[in-house]
Scaffold this motif. Structure first.
Motif, short mmCIF file in Angstrom:
data_model
loop_
_atom_site.label_atom_id
_atom_site.label_comp_id
_atom_site.label_asym_id
_atom_site.label_seq_id
_atom_site.Cartn_x
_atom_site.Cartn_y
_atom_site.Cartn_z
N GLY A 16 -13.68 12.98 10.29
CA GLY A 16 -13.18 11.93 9.43
C GLY A 16 -11.52 11.86 9.40
N LEU A 17 -10.96 13.07 8.94
CA LEU A 17 -9.54 12.99 8.87
C LEU A 17 -8.91 12.89 10.22
CD1 LEU A 17 -7.36 13.76 6.59
CD2 LEU A 17 -7.66 16.17 7.46
N GLU A 18 -9.50 13.16 11.07
CA GLU A 18 -8.93 12.89 12.53
C GLU A 18 -8.98 11.31 12.87
OE1 GLU A 18 -10.96 15.36 15.30
OE2 GLU A 18 -10.01 17.22 14.61
N ASP A 19 -10.19 10.67 12.38
CA ASP A 19 -10.14 9.37 12.86
C ASP A 19 -9.42 8.33 11.83
OD1 ASP A 19 -12.02 10.00 14.64
OD2 ASP A 19 -13.73 9.64 13.55
N LEU A 20 -8.84 9.10 10.72
CA LEU A 20 -8.38 7.99 9.67
C LEU A 20 -7.15 7.07 10.24
CD1 LEU A 20 -8.66 9.69 6.10
CD2 LEU A 20 -8.99 7.42 6.92
N PRO A 21 -6.20 7.86 10.71
CA PRO A 21 -4.94 7.25 11.31
C PRO A 21 -5.39 5.91 12.18
CG PRO A 21 -4.72 9.66 11.60
CD PRO A 21 -6.16 9.23 11.28
N ALA A 22 -6.32 6.17 13.09
CA ALA A 22 -6.74 4.95 13.95
C ALA A 22 -7.38 3.88 12.95
CB ALA A 22 -7.49 5.59 14.97
N LEU A 23 -8.15 4.39 11.99
CA LEU A 23 -8.76 3.15 11.36
C LEU A 23 -7.79 2.36 10.47
CD1 LEU A 23 -11.84 3.74 9.06
CD2 LEU A 23 -9.65 3.02 8.08
N LEU A 24 -6.64 3.22 10.09
CA LEU A 24 -5.58 2.53 9.19
C LEU A 24 -4.68 1.61 10.12
CD1 LEU A 24 -4.61 5.54 7.05
CD2 LEU A 24 -5.82 3.54 6.36
N GLU A 25 -4.81 1.94 11.33
CA GLU A 25 -3.94 1.17 12.40
C GLU A 25 -4.65 -0.10 12.49
OE1 GLU A 25 -0.71 0.66 14.86
OE2 GLU A 25 -1.05 2.65 13.94
N ARG A 26 -5.95 -0.04 12.70
CA ARG A 26 -6.69 -1.06 12.72
C ARG A 26 -6.79 -2.06 11.68
NH1 ARG A 26 -10.07 2.61 15.15
NH2 ARG A 26 -11.69 2.62 13.52
N ALA A 27 -6.92 -1.43 10.51
CA ALA A 27 -7.04 -2.22 9.28
C ALA A 27 -5.86 -3.07 8.96
CB ALA A 27 -7.16 -1.12 7.96
N HIS A 64 8.00 11.18 -5.03
CA HIS A 64 8.94 11.13 -3.68
C HIS A 64 8.57 9.92 -2.79
CE1 HIS A 64 11.17 12.24 -0.17
NE2 HIS A 64 10.26 12.01 0.58
N ARG A 65 7.40 9.41 -2.74
CA ARG A 65 7.02 8.13 -2.01
C ARG A 65 7.65 7.01 -2.83
NH1 ARG A 65 1.97 8.16 1.67
NH2 ARG A 65 2.00 10.29 2.31
N LEU A 66 7.71 6.92 -4.40
CA LEU A 66 8.00 5.94 -4.98
C LEU A 66 9.50 5.81 -4.72
CD1 LEU A 66 5.78 5.97 -8.15
CD2 LEU A 66 5.65 4.19 -6.29
N ASP A 67 10.10 6.74 -4.62
CA ASP A 67 11.82 7.14 -4.71
C ASP A 67 12.08 6.49 -3.30
OD1 ASP A 67 11.96 7.96 -7.11
OD2 ASP A 67 12.24 10.05 -6.38
N GLU A 68 11.43 6.83 -2.27
CA GLU A 68 11.72 6.26 -0.90
C GLU A 68 11.59 4.80 -0.66
OE1 GLU A 68 9.28 8.53 2.12
OE2 GLU A 68 11.40 9.42 2.79
N SER A 69 10.46 4.43 -1.30
CA SER A 69 10.37 3.03 -1.39
C SER A 69 11.38 2.10 -2.04
CB SER A 69 8.98 2.58 -2.01
OG SER A 69 8.87 2.72 -3.26
N CYS A 72 0.90 -1.25 -0.04
CA CYS A 72 -0.04 0.00 -0.15
C CYS A 72 0.97 1.14 -0.05
CB CYS A 72 -1.12 0.02 1.17
SG CYS A 72 -2.08 1.39 1.24
N MET A 73 0.81 2.03 -0.99
CA MET A 73 1.37 3.25 -1.01
C MET A 73 0.75 4.40 -0.30
SD MET A 73 1.96 5.40 -4.57
CE MET A 73 3.30 6.84 -4.81
N ALA A 90 -0.60 2.12 6.26
CA ALA A 90 -0.43 2.88 5.29
C ALA A 90 -0.49 4.68 5.57
CB ALA A 90 -1.52 2.77 4.23
N PRO A 91 0.42 5.23 5.15
CA PRO A 91 0.57 6.53 5.63
C PRO A 91 -0.52 7.54 4.82
CG PRO A 91 2.38 6.16 3.96
CD PRO A 91 1.60 4.78 4.37
#
Length: 329
Positions: A234-245, A308-313, A216-217, A254-255
């Motif tokens: 929703g934006l505030e809740d997204l990091p926790a949702l991704l952590e669980r997912a 940038h993300r692709l280069d980092e990966s 996942c990019m 995924a960042p």
């Protein structure tokens, strides 16, 4: 090096296709990259946005869309011809003179976005995909049709962007099979983010079962409205949702992309192939968006972060490979 990225969300209307087209045009016409768009969505929105209805109808009638590739496998026909089917030089930005001084590289020729168009007949193909195995006496998997027919073509491009349908069926799995990464565009509300855990779970299972390289990019917030309380929560809740997912997936959560693509009429209007923009700025809007004085800046920032993300990966992958080497004693 070619990077293959699938765009996926199980919810329609989240600007998945719009984001893909914006990114494809920015990579090609601003960054000077070679881009192939592979449209696997039977809604054909990316196809229509990039080549217009008249050209698409001719391709569809001739059987030169990705749907025919699958239908040939199902019916044991030989209508699809990849050389004819890939449409070169799509996008209404091709009517614009390339700026002097842009470094395109020795391999890049004038049309810089190519397209393998979709068709509504993909719905018919999706319903019959299981027949591919039986008809081929189990020598062809319904998940590897794209891989067998197209992957060798990918090396001619810097980026291959795949527009997946809003499901996790065989057509989508064909896109995932050949992808290095998947990207999830989403509106920051409950209905749009509800399917993210299912996407992660399914792709993680496919990755393990079929030894796929896909990761996942990231998750990209789209149609964001700064004045919406629902979007802010929703934006505030997204990091926790991704952590669980991602828990138990074997991968880090995924960042979130730092860039947020706003809700804007100019963005929707940019998908109209019949418009005649005078330049990239004209196409993607000069109106204000939040702290940005011009909307057209946002696709450029998205492309910068994407690259940038692709280069980092790539750097991370090389480091992991080197750490896996056991020094000789």
């Amino acid at each position: 090096m070619t990077h293959v990225v699938s765009f996926i969300n199980l919810k329609g209307g989240v600007a998945k296709t719009t984001t893909l087209v914006q990114l494809a045009e920015t990579l090609a016409f601003i960054k000077g990259k070679r881009v192939l768009v592979l449209d696997l969505d039977p809604q054909t929105n990316a196809t229509i946005a990039l080549m217009g209805e008249t050209r698409w109808e001719a391709a569809d009638e001739a059987g030169q869309t990705v749907a025919q590739l699958f239908l040939d496998q199902i019916h044991d026909t030989h209508i699809f011809d990849v050389t004819r089917a890939i449409v070169r030089g799509v996008s209404n930005l091709n009517r614009i003179t390339i700026p002097q001084g842009m470094e395109l590289g020795p391999e890049v020729t004038y049309p810089r976005i190519d397209l393998l168009p979709s068709s509504i007949r993909l719905i018919e193909a999706q319903d019959r995909m299981a027949d591919i195995s039986t008809r081929s006496h189990y020598t062809v998997s319904p998940m590897t049709v794209i891989h067998r027919a197209l992957e060798q073509r990918f090396s001619a491009y810097d980026y291959v962007l795949i527009d997946c349908p809003p499901n996790l069926g065989y057509i989508t799995q064909n896109g995932l099979e050949v992808s290095d990464f998947y990207l999830v565009p989403t509106i920051p509300d409950k209905l749009s983010t509800y399917g993210i855990p299912q996407i992660v779970k399914t792709i993680s299972g496919l990755q393990r079962a079929r030894n796929l390289k896909i990761r996942c990019m990231g998750v990209l917030v789209t149609k964001y409205q700064t004045i919406s309380g629902i979007h802010k929560r929703g934006l505030e809740d997204l990091p926790a949702l991704l952590e669980r997912a991602f828990e138990g997936s074997g991968q880090a959560p995924a960042p979130l992309f730092e860039v947020r693509m706003p809700q804007a009429n100019a963005t929707a209007e940019a998908m109209d192939f019949d418009r005649s923009p005078t330049n990239f700025r004209d196409k993607y809007g000069r109106g204000k968006s939040g702290s940005f004085s011009n909307l057209y800046e946002l696709p450029m920032l998205l492309a910068d972060e994407f690259i940038h993300r692709l280069d980092e990966s790539g750097d991370q992958g090389e480091a992991e490979d080197q750490s896996a080497v056991i020094p000789a004693s």
